[in-house]
Design an enzyme around this catalytic site. Structure first.
Site, PDB file in Angstrom:
ATOM      1  N   GLU A  74      -5.219 -27.033  36.454  1.00 39.91           N
ATOM      2  CA  GLU A  74      -5.425 -28.366  35.875  1.00 39.91           C
ATOM      3  C   GLU A  74      -6.420 -29.222  36.647  1.00 39.91           C
ATOM      4  O   GLU A  74      -6.037 -30.259  37.224  1.00 39.91           O
ATOM      5  CB  GLU A  74      -4.092 -29.121  35.783  1.00 39.91           C
ATOM      6  CG  GLU A  74      -3.086 -28.497  34.852  1.00 39.91           C
ATOM      7  CD  GLU A  74      -1.887 -29.404  34.570  1.00 39.91           C
ATOM      8  OE1 GLU A  74      -1.851 -30.542  35.084  1.00 39.91           O
ATOM      9  OE2 GLU A  74      -0.994 -28.983  33.825  1.00 39.91           O
ATOM     10  N   GLU A 127       2.118 -23.018  31.297  1.00 36.22           N
ATOM     11  CA  GLU A 127       3.112 -24.081  31.452  1.00 36.22           C
ATOM     12  C   GLU A 127       3.432 -24.679  30.100  1.00 36.22           C
ATOM     13  O   GLU A 127       2.530 -24.943  29.290  1.00 36.22           O
ATOM     14  CB  GLU A 127       2.600 -25.220  32.357  1.00 36.22           C
ATOM     15  CG  GLU A 127       2.468 -24.849  33.801  1.00 36.22           C
ATOM     16  CD  GLU A 127       2.083 -26.026  34.686  1.00 36.22           C
ATOM     17  OE1 GLU A 127       2.330 -27.188  34.296  1.00 36.22           O
ATOM     18  OE2 GLU A 127       1.522 -25.777  35.769  1.00 36.22           O
TER      19      GLU A 127
HETATM   20  C1  GCO Z   1       0.663 -28.743  36.679  1.00 36.03           C
HETATM   21  C2  GCO Z   1       1.812 -29.558  36.362  1.00 36.03           C
HETATM   22  C3  GCO Z   1       3.075 -29.213  37.097  1.00 36.03           C
HETATM   23  C4  GCO Z   1       4.024 -30.281  36.743  1.00 36.03           C
HETATM   24  C5  GCO Z   1       4.404 -30.165  35.296  1.00 36.03           C
HETATM   25  C6  GCO Z   1       5.284 -31.271  34.818  1.00 36.03           C
HETATM   26  O1  GCO Z   1      -0.336 -29.294  36.818  1.00 36.03           O
HETATM   27  O2  GCO Z   1       0.636 -27.563  36.747  1.00 36.03           O
HETATM   28  O3  GCO Z   1       1.508 -30.855  36.650  1.00 36.03           O
HETATM   29  O4  GCO Z   1       2.800 -29.085  38.455  1.00 36.03           O
HETATM   30  O5  GCO Z   1       5.136 -30.258  37.529  1.00 36.03           O
HETATM   31  O6  GCO Z   1       3.262 -30.201  34.501  1.00 36.03           O
HETATM   32  O7  GCO Z   1       4.589 -32.485  34.889  1.00 36.03           O
END
Ligand code: GCO
Length: 437
Positions: free
Chosen positions: A163, A344
């Protein structure tokens, strides 16, 4: 509803969110250590010092994964465990931990999927300018190379940067993630250097002679106009540029979207920071695309965003399973049939053990069922989706929210570090066993 044979049902975590053991075996400090220890930054003053203590309890956690029947486990490698200050000879004790983890996965027939960077930049590199400094991308490629050589024989799939957009937005625009800046001009230079880091890591894997596959992990947000006006349509298009095309076009088409470049302007640090050949590196062919989907975005004529659907406990997350279908089919339509893994998808629930000790997260079960169904429909319509990782395996350190939000299939009692399979975990085990709903 059956999924393709061999579909990779999995769960995801990241290093800083679960490992703890912040000072052990030569681990250096990351920007998240600094940030979480800065008063006022994290809800309740929480830090990742102990987290779910996975560094010590990984064997037990591997057994949980086996009990769930997981076929794939997506985790991240902590850069400061491998290079305490972000450069130089790799720390063998750090590598050994991940070697034990990866071996343990294979012993249980679970495929490892390793993310190289899930936001825990060594603090020493931040002190030298962090992702505003182009050199950090070169440092990342060296770190990646060390990890490839140590673990590459046992890791079939690598993800580069997790991300990048969240680092850009939360880390550099809104300031509620590490390093906690509010500097939009810097933010988009950071976006470029994160993309460059991605491309250099892809090249490093190719140069290593290893056979593993590699790709980026992007959180994509389907953007919809909030109303029927021409203004909303135009604003939505630009919003989509910032949310999605800035990262997808560069990797899959070798060019940043012109509307975003125009919006940044010729004097922006982004436009001035792109050198000849950079986009060639960034668009080095990848083997797969990792998609993380949580929420849609609705854009009004003045470019602001509104909510149309109920949110989860995370106020930024509207529950809209159709968005999963829309983003998957759109990526395949616009960027070709690159294999896709969902790395995710999940939500926080108000999980509390009942008198019988069970955690009845019915809301998570229906959320996952609806999103699995949307993914299934996308597969039926031609999306080459090969696996699906629920966020998250365990309750964990949810960044600025600390430990208050619980995102796990497995409940963690932080005082005792006891793990309890939630109702959703039992349900998910059945989904995996049946390979469908
Ligand atoms: C990411 C996400 C996770 C978070 C999840 C819930 O970037 O991979 O931010 O680390 O914990 O998306 O917000």
């Amino acid at each position: 509803m059956r999924f393709p044979d061999g579909f990779g049902w999995g769960a995801a975590t990241s290093a800083y969110q679960i490992e703890g053991a912040a000072k052990e075996d030569g681990r250096g400090e990351s920007v998240w250590d600094t940030f979480s220890h800065t008063p006022g930054r994290i809800r309740n003053g929480d830090t990742g010092d102990v987290a779910a203590d996975h560094y010590h309890r990984y064997a037990q956690d591997l057994d949980l994964m086996r009990d769930l029947g997981l076929r794939s486990y997506r985790f991240s490698i902590s850069w400061p465990r491998i290079q305490a200050d972000g450069s130089g000879r790799p720390n063998q004790r750090g590598l050994d931990f991940y070697r034990r983890l990866v071996d343990g996965l294979h012993e249980r027939d679970i495929a490892p999927m390793a993310t190289l960077f899930h936001w825990d930049l060594p603090q020493a590199l931040q002190d030298a300018g962090g992702w505003e400094n182009r050199d950090t991308a070169e440092r990342f490629a060296e770190y990646a190379d060390a990890v490839f050589h140590a673990l590459g024989d046992q890791v079939p799939v690598w993800l580069t940067v997790n991300e990048p957009k969240t680092v850009v937005q939360n880390g550099y625009i809104f300031g509620h993630h590490a390093p906690g800046f509010r500097d939009e001009d810097a933010a988009y230079l950071v976006a470029h250097h994160l993309q460059l880091a991605h491309g250099l890591a892809v090249r490093a894997l190719r140069a290593s002679g290893l056979t593993g596959r590699i790709g980026p992990a992007l959180n994509l947000h389907p953007c919809y106009p909030a109303d029927d006006s021409a203004e909303a349509a135009a604003a939505t298009k630009l919003h989509d540029g910032y949310e999605n095309r800035l990262y997808l076009d560069s990797i899959f088409k070798g060019a940043y979207p012109q509307d975003v470049l125009d919006d940044r302007g010729p004097d922006s640090r982004l436009v001035r920071g792109v050198r000849d050949g950079d986009l060639k590196i960034i668009s080095s062919p990848v083997d797969l695309l990792a998609v993380q989907y949580y929420t849609p975005i609705y854009v009004t004529g003045d470019g602001s965003t509104v909510r149309k659907w109920p949110t989860s406990e995370a106020e930024w997350q509207q529950i809209y399973p159709e968005g999963m279908y829309d983003i998957l089919t759109r990526v395949t339509r616009d960027y070709g049939r690159v294999p896709i893994t969902i790395t995710e998808n999940g939500l926080p629930c108000p999980d509390v053990p009942g008198a019988d000790g069970n955690v009845d997260d019915a809301g998570r079960v229906s959320f996952l069922r609806d999103h699995f169904a949307a993914a299934h429909r996308a597969i039926g319509d031609g999306v080459p989706l090969e696996s699906y990782h629920v966020w998250s395996l365990l309750d964990n350190f949810e960044w600025a929210e600390g430990y208050e939000q619980r995102w796990g299939l497995v409940y963690v009692d932080y005082a005792s570090q006891r793990r309890v399979l939630k109702r959703s975990a039992h349900w998910y085990r059945d989904v995996i066993r049946r390979n469908g709903l």
